[in-house]
Structure formats: C-alpha cells, structure tokens
Design an enzyme around this catalytic site. Sequence first.
Site, mmCIF file in Angstrom:
data_model
loop_
_atom_site.group_PDB
_atom_site.id
_atom_site.type_symbol
_atom_site.label_atom_id
_atom_site.label_comp_id
_atom_site.label_asym_id
_atom_site.label_seq_id
_atom_site.Cartn_x
_atom_site.Cartn_y
_atom_site.Cartn_z
ATOM 1 N N CYS A 146 0.836 -1.205 0.000
ATOM 2 C CA CYS A 146 0.000 0.000 0.000
ATOM 3 C C CYS A 146 0.870 1.254 0.000
ATOM 4 O O CYS A 146 0.695 2.151 -0.827
ATOM 5 C CB CYS A 146 -0.924 -0.031 1.206
ATOM 6 S SG CYS A 146 -0.109 -0.419 2.771
ATOM 7 N N TYR A 147 1.811 1.328 0.932
ATOM 8 C CA TYR A 147 2.702 2.498 0.983
ATOM 9 C C TYR A 147 3.491 2.664 -0.312
ATOM 10 O O TYR A 147 3.586 3.768 -0.859
ATOM 11 C CB TYR A 147 3.681 2.365 2.149
ATOM 12 C CG TYR A 147 3.139 2.568 3.531
ATOM 13 C CD1 TYR A 147 2.410 3.710 3.880
ATOM 14 C CD2 TYR A 147 3.407 1.644 4.546
ATOM 15 C CE1 TYR A 147 1.953 3.906 5.182
ATOM 16 C CE2 TYR A 147 2.958 1.837 5.848
ATOM 17 C CZ TYR A 147 2.231 2.967 6.163
ATOM 18 O OH TYR A 147 1.799 3.165 7.452
#
Lengths: 346, 346, 346, 346
Positions: free
Chosen positions: A152-153
Amino acid sequence: MKKIGIVGSTGYAGQQLVFLLNNHKDVIIDFLVSNSYAYKNYNEVYKSYNNILDQKCIDMKKAKNKLDDVDLIFTAMPHSKSLDLVKKAVDKGVKVIDIGSDYRLKEKELYKIWYGFEHRYPQLLEKSVYSIPELVLKDKIRKTSIIANPGCYPTATLLSLVPLLKEKIIDFKSIIVDAKSGVTGAGRKTSLNSLFCECNESMKAYSITNHRHTPEIEQFLSDATKEDINISFNPHLIPINRGILVTCYGKLSSNFSEDYIRNIYKSTYENCKFIRILDDLPEIKWVKNSNFCDIGFKVDKRTGNIIIVACIDNLMKGAAGQAVQNMNIIFDFNESEGLSYIPSFP
Amino acid sequence: MKKIGIVGSTGYAGQQLVFLLNNHKDVIIDFLVSNSYAYKNYNEVYKSYNNILDQKCIDMKKAKNKLDDVDLIFTAMPHSKSLDLVKKAVDKGVKVIDIGSDYRLKEKELYKIWYGFEHRYPQLLEKSVYSIPELVLKDKIRKTSIIANPGCYPTATLLSLVPLLKEKIIDFKSIIVDAKSGVTGAGRKTSLNSLFCECNESMKAYSITNHRHTPEIEQFLSDATKEDINISFNPHLIPINRGILVTCYGKLSSNFSEDYIRNIYKSTYENCKFIRILDDLPEIKWVKNSNFCDIGFKVDKRTGNIIIVACIDNLMKGAAGQAVQNMNIIFDFNESEGLSYIPSFP
Amino acid sequence: MKKIGIVGSTGYAGQQLVFLLNNHKDVIIDFLVSNSYAYKNYNEVYKSYNNILDQKCIDMKKAKNKLDDVDLIFTAMPHSKSLDLVKKAVDKGVKVIDIGSDYRLKEKELYKIWYGFEHRYPQLLEKSVYSIPELVLKDKIRKTSIIANPGCYPTATLLSLVPLLKEKIIDFKSIIVDAKSGVTGAGRKTSLNSLFCECNESMKAYSITNHRHTPEIEQFLSDATKEDINISFNPHLIPINRGILVTCYGKLSSNFSEDYIRNIYKSTYENCKFIRILDDLPEIKWVKNSNFCDIGFKVDKRTGNIIIVACIDNLMKGAAGQAVQNMNIIFDFNESEGLSYIPSFP
Amino acid sequence: MKKIGIVGSTGYAGQQLVFLLNNHKDVIIDFLVSNSYAYKNYNEVYKSYNNILDQKCIDMKKAKNKLDDVDLIFTAMPHSKSLDLVKKAVDKGVKVIDIGSDYRLKEKELYKIWYGFEHRYPQLLEKSVYSIPELVLKDKIRKTSIIANPGCYPTATLLSLVPLLKEKIIDFKSIIVDAKSGVTGAGRKTSLNSLFCECNESMKAYSITNHRHTPEIEQFLSDATKEDINISFNPHLIPINRGILVTCYGKLSSNFSEDYIRNIYKSTYENCKFIRILDDLPEIKWVKNSNFCDIGFKVDKRTGNIIIVACIDNLMKGAAGQAVQNMNIIFDFNESEGLSYIPSFP
C-alpha cells in the site's frame, strides 16, 4: 468468464477482493480459502455478505486440490505462508496475483534481511512482475505467471515519485517519505496495538528506519532511474479505518515551476483513469472506497524543496483494487472493469 | 432513459443521491440545484467527483425553468424551502420524490405543531404517498405524483415495528424507541454542535419528547393498525459518520416464541431484497454504504418485553437509497436497480 | 498515611486506580499486582507513567505474602480470579474494595446463573457492602471488611432510578434501561471485537436480556423499594474510549410535574458533590475524566413516560473513582479527597 | 495569591487555561473575557464546570476597566484582536502572557508577510520574550512584561531540534518537519472544515509552504544557532481531539551514535520535569492531558538521516500548560505548580 480462487480471503485485504470480485461481471469466485475460518460460511465471518454470498471457506490443503478448477488465484497471506501453494499454481499454469510480499523483491537475500526468512523459490522471484499498472508495461503484466502486487505504501509513494525522478526533477539522494496509514493496514489479527482504545485519540510513528516496504520502493526507484537509490521511509499509524496519505519530500534539482512539474505528472498519467493530478492537495476522504490515487504538490521556493502528497485507499489501490486492475490486464478485460467506484463520502 | 433533477444536491443526502444516480444505468442527471454552491462545479464541492462528474450547480430560480426538461425531481431541502418548486413540478406533471419532510404528514395542523410553519399546499398533502416500499402497495407508489420519502429514523423504526403491530404481537401502548444516529444526520450545515471536537468521544440524547420524526411514525403506525398510537421516540447522537441503530421496546401481548415472531418478520419481508432478518442482532458496520435494513430481536422472558434492533445507513435506506428505490418503482425499473451495494466494511 | 495494594493494576480500571491513588495525598501504593505484566515496570506497560511512577509489578503469589504490609487492597480482576486472595485479606483484617463482580450479589446461586461459577465463600457475600456512597449509609461502608464496588452500568442506572422508585414516582414494572458504553468497558484484553476497525464507525447492542449487570441492579432496586423488581437492561457499544450514557424509561405512576421530580433528585443528592442534577440533558463530554454523574430527565406528557438520562465516566464514577470514594469513607478522609477532577474537555 | 484575568476564555485554549488556573493553588481567576459569550455564565458555555465554577464572562470593554484588579492577564485571541488591551495592560504594569501570535515575531514586517496585518506596537515586539521555558533563561522570563507563548507546533519542533542544532549534529540546511495535529488546533469557531463528518475518517496536509508557525520556528532556530535557518514546515490534520506529533528530519553532519545524541538531549533537559527523552518513539496517547513533551529518535544509517519524533498535548504544553509554566516562573512559584498531571489514558 474466468474462475478465481482467493487465498487468505478473510483478512481485510482478502475481504476487499471478495467485495470487488463478487461485483465483477467477468469473473466467478470459485473458492475462498481461510485458515482461521475454514468450513465457516463467508457471510458468518463478514455479516455484510448476508443474502449476497453464500459460500463456505476451505482450508489451504483443500485449496491445493482445487487449483485445476481456476484460471487465477489471488494470495493475501502473511509472508511465506503461501510459497508452496503459489509454486504449485505456477507449475499448473494457474496465474497468481500475490497481494502479500513474497514476490516483490528480486534478490533472495533481501528476504533474509528484511523479512527474516529463507525464500525457497528464488526462480519465481525472477519471473514475477512487480506491477503498479500505471508504471509498468502492460505487456509484461500480461505475460507473467506471477504478479507481485505492490504494498500500500509503495503504491502511493512510487506513483508520487517515479515521474519526477525519471525526469530528474528531484535530487535522488534527498528523498524522505513521511507516510500515514489507517488501522486496516495492520490486518485483522488480534493484538494489543490494534485495540480500539490503544489507537483511538492517538498517533504514532512505527518501524522507523526498518519498515519492510522500504526495499521494494528502493528497488523500483533504482530500476526506473538506473541509480542506486536509498530513501528514508517513515510510516505512522492514524486512527481511521482506511486510507493512506504519504507526504514525499525532495530537493528540486533546479528551479522548476509548478506548471512544469504538473505537466510531467499529467503526461505520465495521461490515460490513467485512476490517477488524478490535483491543483491543490489531496485528502483521504476524497478517495475512500475507490481505486483512485490523488496526487498534489507544492514547490517551496524558500527551501528549494518539493512536497508531494498522495492519497489512496490502502485496501483498494493499495491492495485489492490494484490486484483486480492487474487481473483485468492479464485477462484483457477493460482495465477499470469492476473498479469504477465513486469514492464514498462521508 | 429518464431525466432527473436533484434539488438540494450538495447536502449529505443530496450527495448520496448524486452518487447513486450517477451510477444508475437507466437515468441521466439533468440538473443539480444548490443554493449554497450555485454556479460551482459539483466536483469542487465534493472533490471525490473529480474525473467522474463535470457539471455546474444551478440555483433554485433556474431550476424552475428547467422543470420541463426532466421526468422527475428529487428534493432534499430543509423543511418548507421547496414547497413552491414542488407545486410547480406537480402542476407540470413532473414526478417528485421529496427526501425532506414537507409531504410526510397528512394533517396540515401537524406542520404547525411540529415544524412551526403554515403549509401552503394542503391539497398536495392528500396526494402524497409516504413510502417505505416494503410496507406500501407498489401501485400507490406508481400512481402518485409526490412521494414523501420517510425520515431515516422512521424507516428503521417502522420496518421494525409494523409487522409485529399488525399481528398484534406487541401491546401498542407500550412502545419505546431508543434511536442512535451518526452525525451526517445533522446535515452539512456549520454549527457548533456538529464540530469534530464537540461530537467526538461523546454522546448525547437530543429532542427528547419532541423530535420531528415522531408524528410520521405515529401516523404510519396508526394507519397500519387502525389504532391511535403514541410512541416514545428518543434520539441520540453518536460519533460516527453514517448509520442508525434503533432499539425498539414493547410489551408482548402474549407468550410468543422467538420462532413465531421471526416467521412473521420473514413472511412480511419475503420478497424484500433489502430487508435482512437476522438470527442475532445487527451492527451498523454490516449495513454501511448499502441499502439494507438489518433486523434482529430478542424476547426477554423475565420481563415479557421484546427488544428489536434495526440498523440502516441513514443516507442510503434512510434517505437517498430509499428514494431511488421509490423511483425504480415509479418508472417500472427493477426495484433494486442501482442499489445492489455490498455494505462496505471496514 | 495508609498503605494500599492494587490487584489487577494493568487493566484499564486498574490503571485508573493507579492514576488516582498516585495523586492521592493520604495513601501510598505499596504494591501493584499484574499477572500479564508481572516483573515489568509499570511505566513500561503504561508509558504515561514515565518519570512519575517507577515500580515493578508483582504476581498474585507474591501479593499474598505482602498482605501484612497494607491497610487495604483494591481488586480489579476478572470474576472469580481473586476469591482466595480476598478471603486471605479479610482473614488478616485487610480491608478490600473489589472493583470486580465477586461480592456484588448476595445470593450464591445467582453466581451460578449469571456468571457460571460456584462461589466458594458465600459467608463473604453476606459481609460485603454493595456501595454507591450516595445511596448507602456511610456507617455501613465504614464498618464492612469488603466493599463490592458496583459495576459501571449499575452506578449510572441506580443513581437515576433509586430516588424516583423510592418515592413511587415510576411504576416499578415498567422500567427499561437502554445503556451505551465506550470500549474501555470491554477491558484491555485482546479480542477481535475490540479491534479498532471492528468498533470504529459502528455500534451494536450486546448481551441483550442476559447482561451480568442486570441482577445487581435488580437486587439493589428491590432492596431499596421492598418490591420484587425486574428490569429490562440493554447495553450497547459505542466507538469512544470512555464514558457511559444510560437512558432510563419508566411509566409515571401519576401526573407529576418536572419541578416536583427535580426536587426529589435535588433533595436526595443534596450533599452529594459528585451528582449534578441538570436542567437539560447530560452529555458524556461534560463528565469525561471526572467522578461526576450528571443526571437530566424529561417528562413526556403524550405518553406518560419519564425519560432519565445519566452520564458517567465508566472508569471513574463507574469504577476506580467510586472505589476511591469508598476508600475515603472507610478511612474517614474527606469523601472527595483525590477525586476533585474537572471533566477534561475536549 | 495572584489575581489573573483570562482574555479569550471560551476558546479551546482559553478553556484549558481556566481548567489549569482553577486548580492552581496560588492564583485566583478574577475575570473571564469572552466576546462570543459575554454575560453568560462560564458553566453554561462549558457544562463541565457545573458546580465547579460559577462566574459570568465579561466583554473586552469591561476587561479594560478591570486591568487594575489583576497581576497578570492571559490573552488567547485571534491575531491582532487583543493588541490594544495588551498595550494598556503593559502600560499599567500588568504582566501579559499572550497565547496568541501577536508578540512572537521580532520583526514588524513579518506580521505583514505572514499574518497580513500592520502591527501597531512594534516597541512591544522588542520587549516580549518568546518563551519555551526549557530553552530560555529563566531570568529573561521573570523580567519581561510580555511573554509570547509559543505556538503548539513550534513548541514540539523547537524542543526536538534546538539541542541538536546547537551542537551542530544536524546540517541546518536539511531540516524538514512533518507535523500532525488534532482538530482542537483549529479552535472552536464553526467552519465546514472542522465539522465532524469532514474530519473523521480522513486526513489532509494544509498550509504547506506557508503555515504561520514557520517564521517563529525559523527565528528561534536562527537565534539559537547564529545561522540563517530556513525549514520546510508541513502541517497535517488528524481526526483526534488533542495532541500533536511532529516528525523532524535532518541530515547528520557526521556519523554520530544514538547514544551520543541521546546524551545531548538528556543533558540539555536534565532538570526539565516536562521533557521526557525516550528510548523508543513517543505516542500521543502517553502525553494527552499533560504538560509533557515526549521525544524519541532514530538514526538511519542507510541514509545518514536522523528522525526525531516528539509528542505534546497541543492545549497543554502547546498552549495553556506552557503559559502557566511561564506564569509560575514569573511569579517565582514552583515551575511545575498546577501542572503535575499524569497523562490521561485511555
């Protein structure tokens, strides 16, 4: 109609996959795997699915025997837990999209350093394609047997940084990423740190200098620029369910105007339906429950820095949404099929 | 393809209408009315609509001149603010679905008592149909020129109570409703009471004994039972964005079993896709962003009470979702067209 | 200077005790017991105590050998876990204030029915005093060897109901309590249901018809009125850390005015510093982090009901605060010593 | 016993002052000024003060006539609103502690650039002392007539950076501050952006490159180091009531060990009761409702950066708490008098 298996279907990212695939017009969910809830009906685990989905979860062993029934499996397991299953799937010609981290790093040694385990299938690491579709050649996605779906990051970070680094707008030695994530990022496992009263009305930094998403960001940036890039990646936990906001800092390599930089973003993402380049700065609420990545930025003339802010829904563009986007490409569906969700606010 | 106007499109309920209608395959949004944001692009007001909806809001005056262009208007305005527009629409044969409260009460006098204004069009009150589709004859919905879309609290309350009151399961003099709503229920207007720091980490009861949803609940219950029913309706504010949970209490008129009662619910709502009768008690999280009303109950043998708990998303089944459901019936679309959303969790 | 031991010091209620006693001018904390964190420094478990409290937790066994060192112990353990320790303390003449539920019910059999265990020390049940100080004779508190500190819900409920039931204002057969609690009420143990993402943006009813606080409320109400009272007690979970709001419903036995009823409350609580009778209705935010119980009410003339709303901080007046209040009485300190906290808002 | 006036007593920071001073053993609150709530009883504005404080607010005009009655006034007003009152107070020899921003910047011109107004009393700018007590000579605090109480963000930022910049640990050209604040930071004024549903479940960056706290941070850093320091200061809003977390980034000027750096912090803050240097990283929950500033840091050997994280309660150490600390020094009270609050968790 393609048939799909979901391995790790009862975690938060797994559930988001079920949500998306259940609504997807071109696929059928053939099986749902869950170790924690094997033999339970999915709608008992997530009661939102009452009257919608009436299917029992199966366990990992049973999943191995069902690989012949499906065209593709999604794996959303803790690291190293689905290594053997994926090997078997690949051997059988079943496509794999791994939402976990087992195929993101190209070098076997990095798994020892960052994840603390010995990767048993280094040859699969070579085959896998780390795919943010907006930053990778579609053809590579179509041809591979394993998609390593980015974290996600890294998704928010790379979508922010790659266009500018490629154009040498930012000094590549100056990059700092200050990232903030909602609590779904920690998954659905019970732990003191994820309790309501421990997260609510608080905020913290965590895994500073050693977060596992660091090497995949650096690997991709280095590949894209042919430089050896190290970044300072610094995640924080915020008391919301969904959403990531990353603030990326870099020194401008020259005195570029905001218009010039905006044009780079706009041309990079010209035909990318899910990337929205804003005139101002993004907020999590405008992307929640959607597959959008909103990006805005400011040039700080006083310091010569650029500040780029990007927001995604960590379970959508940061996990299941991007995975479905990758699947759409693999199967030559419309890339946004089953993903055209308006962000749900409030 | 039907053409639609939305009056009051920039409040929270109005936005939910835009969300639903923008995704609805059989309608086109012809105009968006907003007094607060007239002449602004909708996607500047709600930036979630960036790249999705590119349409300017118009003001009330302009809306009056555009009535001929549409088949139906939704009105989602504070009470009494759209009275004249609705009159004009009805006169022109444009169907009206009012999400506000202007056509819910049959008796003109009740508007004076509960809302403090003189209703100028009592003849429209007679025409209007107060419609929770699961509790009203579809034919009445189809034929009327004005749908009075029920309030959020009344929807959850009536869906819980009507089946049991009709079957005389509950002593109709004993009814107490303890209702809880998220903060979107207060709308998007700025007020001290709706500030983040004033709501967060707190809870309160409000409008005890005099909440404006009381008379519409009583009117419907009295109609349905041919009794003169008064209830004690008691709303509370909880620190969440969306969602209503109502807890309804009543004295059982006899020693009914839970199975017996469950069967009444199940047969009443047999073909009702949006009503889910549970074996246990509902939670807001399992209906959020969906059009479902989840209902569960317990018989308390010690006290002879039944406790019924129902959950809805106040902006969906409690407002815009139900309004679209009513529209679907009016236009002979599939009743659930554009409303088949899986609740979004987490 | 009195010496104190705290058994179960690392739960949320235990921590609140440490907070209060650490600031209390007339006592010294002699030992802190924690099974989960034995041998750890308290300020590692709760880092808020860094530079404030530098003391290691001990385990239960060690605690038994330290009973001679203290004048009083607080026990804040899951039910039945401190039965033997308390017995030993009483035998040694050490006063006990039990924040748990082991001494609240007078009848041994009720422990089997509601808690599912066999109480080994029924003779201690006879000795114990169930003490909300505003509703009990101070002399009984002073003389007992065991205080059964009431539950959080019962405290708010009884303070609301007892004055009116004693004066026969309410029909005692008509009582319904709709109670709402923050998540600290569930304690600090890890469980799926207490995870941030499972509680946040949701609400639910739970333990409807069978919550364990029911019998202690009924026991006290029956004692106070010499009637055999059953109530319908219905708890709900709300997404806040601290705070309880209870809404109590009852049928007025006659046509009493609000002024008349307010006077009953005011005279009952005339010298009670922690009870505030309001002209309007209370909100959790005005009592948070304090020992206050705020009470307001409305008479609903249409239905003949009274609606009483009370708010407390569940960890303060609902647990540790009340326990310290009881201790102050036992030791003849000023009753509000160490408890004069202004509610902390926002 | 000193007598105090509070100007701007009904904002969130003003309320925190009332909270602290009401509990402070050496002062009496003589008057409370509020333009919005003049003539109202303070306990109607903040009902938490019921039974605690029974005092009416006065307006600004009346305050001017009461200056002779007090030894010191706190001003907590929007910028430029209390300029004349402060001038008058200083002329009368009444000490002033300004929680607002009117006396923080030494150069009149900066007010035009950053705040957009013409400062009418530049001579007072010269007199004022910008005081974080841990970083300023006590004697300067004692002697001045005006304390410029630092902003919330600057307090956390300067306490993090000054010790290392003074020792030339960090390259002063490399400083980036990524700051996060709860919503009380926006004050109690009603605005769309501060509504519950607009903040909850979201996060945003704001005032990037032009936040008004930037010049006061740069002014102090430049003074402390005799360098001309520009920083990149980047604030974000998070959905909590209270609390600030700042993450400060800088390039290490040499290969310093964490121990070496920790020693610098520890020796700088050796006798500073409110500064806690941690071995790990701080979290907002461990400082909430207290006057502590918790500081932790990590050296990132891979990039040569240091990452410093500091947490404060923005209304305490970031506003009212620090103001009272300054007052204590001025009046030669114990510096922590009335400020020894254990952080309240959960």
